[in-house]
Enzyme design. Structure first.
Site, PDB file in Angstrom:
ATOM      1  N   ALA A  53       0.866  -1.175   0.000  1.00 34.82           N
ATOM      2  CA  ALA A  53       0.000   0.000   0.000  1.00 34.82           C
ATOM      3  C   ALA A  53       0.903   1.226   0.000  1.00 34.82           C
ATOM      4  O   ALA A  53       2.070   1.150   0.400  1.00 34.82           O
ATOM      5  CB  ALA A  53      -0.890  -0.023   1.231  1.00 34.82           C
ATOM      6  N   GLY A  58       0.651  -4.996   1.074  1.00 32.14           N
ATOM      7  CA  GLY A  58      -0.596  -5.072   0.304  1.00 32.14           C
ATOM      8  C   GLY A  58      -0.388  -5.722  -1.053  1.00 32.14           C
ATOM      9  O   GLY A  58      -1.320  -6.320  -1.606  1.00 32.14           O
ATOM     10  N   GLU A 100      -0.625  -9.276  -0.354  1.00 30.02           N
ATOM     11  CA  GLU A 100      -2.038  -9.574  -0.045  1.00 30.02           C
ATOM     12  C   GLU A 100      -2.892  -9.572  -1.311  1.00 30.02           C
ATOM     13  O   GLU A 100      -3.790 -10.400  -1.464  1.00 30.02           O
ATOM     14  CB  GLU A 100      -2.554  -8.571   0.990  1.00 30.02           C
ATOM     15  CG  GLU A 100      -1.867  -8.792   2.334  1.00 30.02           C
ATOM     16  CD  GLU A 100      -2.123  -7.697   3.344  1.00 30.02           C
ATOM     17  OE1 GLU A 100      -2.306  -8.011   4.519  1.00 30.02           O
ATOM     18  OE2 GLU A 100      -2.117  -6.504   2.975  1.00 30.02           O
ATOM     19  N   GLU A 106       5.265  -4.990   6.878  1.00 31.10           N
ATOM     20  CA  GLU A 106       4.586  -3.915   7.625  1.00 31.10           C
ATOM     21  C   GLU A 106       5.171  -3.722   9.021  1.00 31.10           C
ATOM     22  O   GLU A 106       5.124  -2.626   9.581  1.00 31.10           O
ATOM     23  CB  GLU A 106       3.082  -4.228   7.756  1.00 31.10           C
ATOM     24  CG  GLU A 106       2.296  -4.163   6.460  1.00 31.10           C
ATOM     25  CD  GLU A 106       2.217  -5.478   5.711  1.00 31.10           C
ATOM     26  OE1 GLU A 106       3.089  -6.360   5.917  1.00 31.10           O
ATOM     27  OE2 GLU A 106       1.285  -5.639   4.910  1.00 31.10           O
TER      28      GLU A 106
HETATM   29  N1  DAK Z   1       4.610   3.194  -0.816  1.00 33.37           N
HETATM   30  C1  DAK Z   1       5.003   4.368  -1.363  1.00 33.37           C
HETATM   31  N2  DAK Z   1       6.140   4.505  -2.080  1.00 33.37           N
HETATM   32  C2  DAK Z   1       6.914   3.413  -2.247  1.00 33.37           C
HETATM   33  C3  DAK Z   1       6.563   2.163  -1.703  1.00 33.37           C
HETATM   34  C4  DAK Z   1       5.340   2.069  -0.957  1.00 33.37           C
HETATM   35  N3  DAK Z   1       4.900   0.930  -0.434  1.00 33.37           N
HETATM   36  N4  DAK Z   1       7.532   1.281  -2.037  1.00 33.37           N
HETATM   37  C5  DAK Z   1       8.443   1.950  -2.763  1.00 33.37           C
HETATM   38  N5  DAK Z   1       8.079   3.242  -2.887  1.00 33.37           N
HETATM   39  C6  DAK Z   1       8.780   4.301  -3.620  1.00 33.37           C
HETATM   40  C7  DAK Z   1      10.021   4.747  -2.880  1.00 33.37           C
HETATM   41  O1  DAK Z   1       9.690   5.687  -1.883  1.00 33.37           O
HETATM   42  C8  DAK Z   1      10.837   5.335  -3.996  1.00 33.37           C
HETATM   43  O2  DAK Z   1      10.335   6.614  -4.293  1.00 33.37           O
HETATM   44  P1  DAK Z   1      11.387   7.838  -4.609  1.00 33.37           P
HETATM   45  O3  DAK Z   1      12.274   7.891  -3.452  1.00 33.37           O
HETATM   46  O4  DAK Z   1      12.088   7.380  -5.878  1.00 33.37           O
HETATM   47  O5  DAK Z   1      10.515   9.022  -4.800  1.00 33.37           O
HETATM   48  C9  DAK Z   1      10.502   4.446  -5.176  1.00 33.37           C
HETATM   49  O6  DAK Z   1       9.287   3.763  -4.831  1.00 33.37           O
HETATM   50  C10 DAK Z   1      11.576   3.387  -5.430  1.00 33.37           C
HETATM   51  O7  DAK Z   1      11.812   2.715  -4.206  1.00 33.37           O
HETATM   52  P2  DAK Z   1      13.266   2.552  -3.574  1.00 33.37           P
HETATM   53  O8  DAK Z   1      14.162   3.652  -3.980  1.00 33.37           O
HETATM   54  O9  DAK Z   1      13.078   2.337  -2.102  1.00 33.37           O
HETATM   55  O10 DAK Z   1      13.751   1.212  -4.298  1.00 33.37           O
HETATM   56  P3  DAK Z   1      14.719   0.106  -3.738  1.00 33.37           P
HETATM   57  O11 DAK Z   1      14.944  -0.837  -4.876  1.00 33.37           O
HETATM   58  O12 DAK Z   1      15.894   0.685  -3.032  1.00 33.37           O
HETATM   59  O13 DAK Z   1      13.862  -0.665  -2.592  1.00 33.37           O
HETATM   60  C11 DAK Z   1      11.885  -1.735  -1.740  1.00 33.37           C
HETATM   61  C12 DAK Z   1      12.703  -1.348  -2.994  1.00 33.37           C
HETATM   62  C13 DAK Z   1      10.573  -2.360  -2.259  1.00 33.37           C
HETATM   63  C14 DAK Z   1      12.653  -2.783  -0.925  1.00 33.37           C
HETATM   64  C15 DAK Z   1      11.616  -0.477  -0.889  1.00 33.37           C
HETATM   65  O14 DAK Z   1      11.077   0.529  -1.736  1.00 33.37           O
HETATM   66  C16 DAK Z   1      10.644  -0.727   0.213  1.00 33.37           C
HETATM   67  O15 DAK Z   1      10.987  -1.245   1.280  1.00 33.37           O
HETATM   68  N6  DAK Z   1       9.379  -0.315   0.011  1.00 33.37           N
HETATM   69  C17 DAK Z   1       8.338  -0.412   1.014  1.00 33.37           C
HETATM   70  C18 DAK Z   1       7.850  -1.847   1.133  1.00 33.37           C
HETATM   71  C19 DAK Z   1       6.831  -1.966   2.236  1.00 33.37           C
HETATM   72  O16 DAK Z   1       7.093  -1.669   3.413  1.00 33.37           O
HETATM   73  N7  DAK Z   1       5.628  -2.392   1.872  1.00 33.37           N
HETATM   74  C20 DAK Z   1       4.528  -2.537   2.815  1.00 33.37           C
HETATM   75  C21 DAK Z   1       3.757  -1.220   2.883  1.00 33.37           C
HETATM   76  S1  DAK Z   1       2.455  -1.238   4.100  1.00 33.37           S
HETATM   77  C22 DAK Z   1      -5.128  -1.677   3.847  1.00 33.37           C
HETATM   78  C23 DAK Z   1      -4.763  -2.589   2.917  1.00 33.37           C
HETATM   79  C24 DAK Z   1      -3.432  -2.926   2.773  1.00 33.37           C
HETATM   80  C25 DAK Z   1      -2.484  -2.334   3.556  1.00 33.37           C
HETATM   81  C26 DAK Z   1      -2.855  -1.408   4.474  1.00 33.37           C
HETATM   82  C27 DAK Z   1      -4.183  -1.062   4.634  1.00 33.37           C
HETATM   83  N8  DAK Z   1      -6.489  -1.305   4.009  1.00 33.37           N
HETATM   84  C28 DAK Z   1      -7.478  -1.952   3.178  1.00 33.37           C
HETATM   85  C29 DAK Z   1      -6.872  -0.270   4.864  1.00 33.37           C
HETATM   86  C30 DAK Z   1      -1.099  -2.656   3.316  1.00 33.37           C
HETATM   87  C31 DAK Z   1      -0.076  -2.021   3.913  1.00 33.37           C
HETATM   88  C32 DAK Z   1       1.230  -2.080   3.293  1.00 33.37           C
HETATM   89  O17 DAK Z   1       1.425  -2.654   2.258  1.00 33.37           O
END
Ligand code: DAK
Length: 269
Positions: free
Chosen positions: A77, A120, A123, A143
């Site tokens: 997400a 997400g 998921e 998360e």
């Molecule tokens: N959200 C927003 N931006 C994201 C992102 C994300 N989940 N993942 C990556 N980006 C963005 C980065 O900020 C970066 O943007 P800029 O800095 O270039 O502006 C760009 O994508 C490229 O990412 P990286 O520079 O970080 O690339 P790397 O190859 O170094 O790393 C990575 C890739 C995937 C390991 C890293 O980006 C990362 O850790 N990303 C976050 C992964 C994460 O934590 N995902 C879980 C998010 S929480 C719900 C339903 C579902 C959910 C919640 C509520 N409801 C129905 C209410 C789910 C929650 C989640 O998924």
């Protein structure tokens, strides 16, 4: 102390959040936010649910393929969108309703997964029915690193797919599974080289699209019930679905074609 306000990335009208096309009886939906690794924001999820529902109603479409890019199926997400939300604002947005709509799609959904399928994204992948995965895929529920936990089914579907011990490992440490690990533990259906993940998903979808579309839908329904019912209830449910198919022309066509040693021509009737 400095306060940082995190704003979601602006969307421009010339960048559609999803791209769609059809190929015979197969519909393809591609997630299209490459700059943020296909992070899923509410607008994108709503659009995806609406499009899937439209394909679910369309008699010419038998199977849906859901794909991301080679680098990311979806990295979760949109964190920037969620960062400043409160309990009340999350409650009011009721984004879970959108995910429920995707859960209710009756036609089979084939996921074409490459690169990151996180949070997400994982998921969403688990909402799909057949999961074709590139060798490069990195799958996880990170998360916990953000001070939260999975919210769109991760604790339930991942646990049912891979068992408690591995689900705990993935969810509590935030580590990523490789495609091979995901395959070994029954989380994905097939793993292929990165250059083939989309074509393989299309081949699987086209193979399925040769079958009777009503049988496809009811078979999907039967398998999904296995996660929600006891064995005896599930067997009873399956029997009713099975009987139902004898009311279709496709059942007559499928069995007659076998007896007559020819290929069946299913019509979805
Ligand atoms: N959200 C927003 N931006 C994201 C992102 C994300 N989940 N993942 C990556 N980006 C963005 C980065 O900020 C970066 O943007 P800029 O800095 O270039 O502006 C760009 O994508 C490229 O990412 P990286 O520079 O970080 O690339 P790397 O190859 O170094 O790393 C990575 C890739 C995937 C390991 C890293 O980006 C990362 O850790 N990303 C976050 C992964 C994460 O934590 N995902 C879980 C998010 S929480 C719900 C339903 C579902 C959910 C919640 C509520 N409801 C129905 C209410 C789910 C929650 C989640 O998924």
């Amino acid at each position: 102390m400095t306060t940082t306000t995190i704003e979601p990335k602006p969307m421009t009208t010339d960048e559609p959040l999803i791209l769609t096309e059809t190929d015979g009886h197969v519909a393809i939906i591609r997630i299209n936010r490459p700059k943020v690794l296909n992070a899923l924001n509410p607008a994108l999820m709503t659009m995806m649910a609406e499009q899937m529902e439209a394909y679910d109603r369309d008699d010419d479409i038998y199977v849906i393929v859901l794909a991301g890019s080679e680098r990311a199926f979806a990295a979760g997400a949109d964190i920037a969108d969620m960062a400043e939300q409160s309990t009340i604002s999350m409650y009011k947005r009721d984004q879970f309703a959108t995910w429920e709509r995707i859960k209710k799609i009756k036609k089979p959904i084939v996921a074409a997964v490459s690169g990151f399928a996180l949070g997400g994204g994982c998921e969403l992948m688990m909402h799909c029915d057949v999961i074709i995965c590139s060798e490069t895929a990195q799958i996880g529920q990170p998360e916990i690193n953000l001070g939260v936990m999975p919210g769109a089914g991760g604790t339930q579907r991942l646990t049912r797919a891979v068992g408690k011990a591995l689900a705990m490992d993935v969810i509590l440490t935030g580590r990523f599974l490789s495609a091979q690990e995901a395959l070994d533990h029954g989380l994905v259906s097939r793993v292929v080289p990165p250059e083939h993940f989309f074509t393989e998903a299309m081949q699987v979808a086209k193979e399925m699209a040769k079958k009777g579309p009503i049988a496809l839908r009811l078979a999907k329904e039967g398998v999904l019930k296995a996660h929600e019912m006891s064995l005896s209830e599930g067997l009873e449910y399956e029997r009713k679905l099975f009987y139902t198919l004898f009311a279709t022309e496709d059942q007559k066509e499928g069995m007659r074609a076998f007896v007559e040693k020819r290929k069946p021509e299913f019509k979805g009737k």
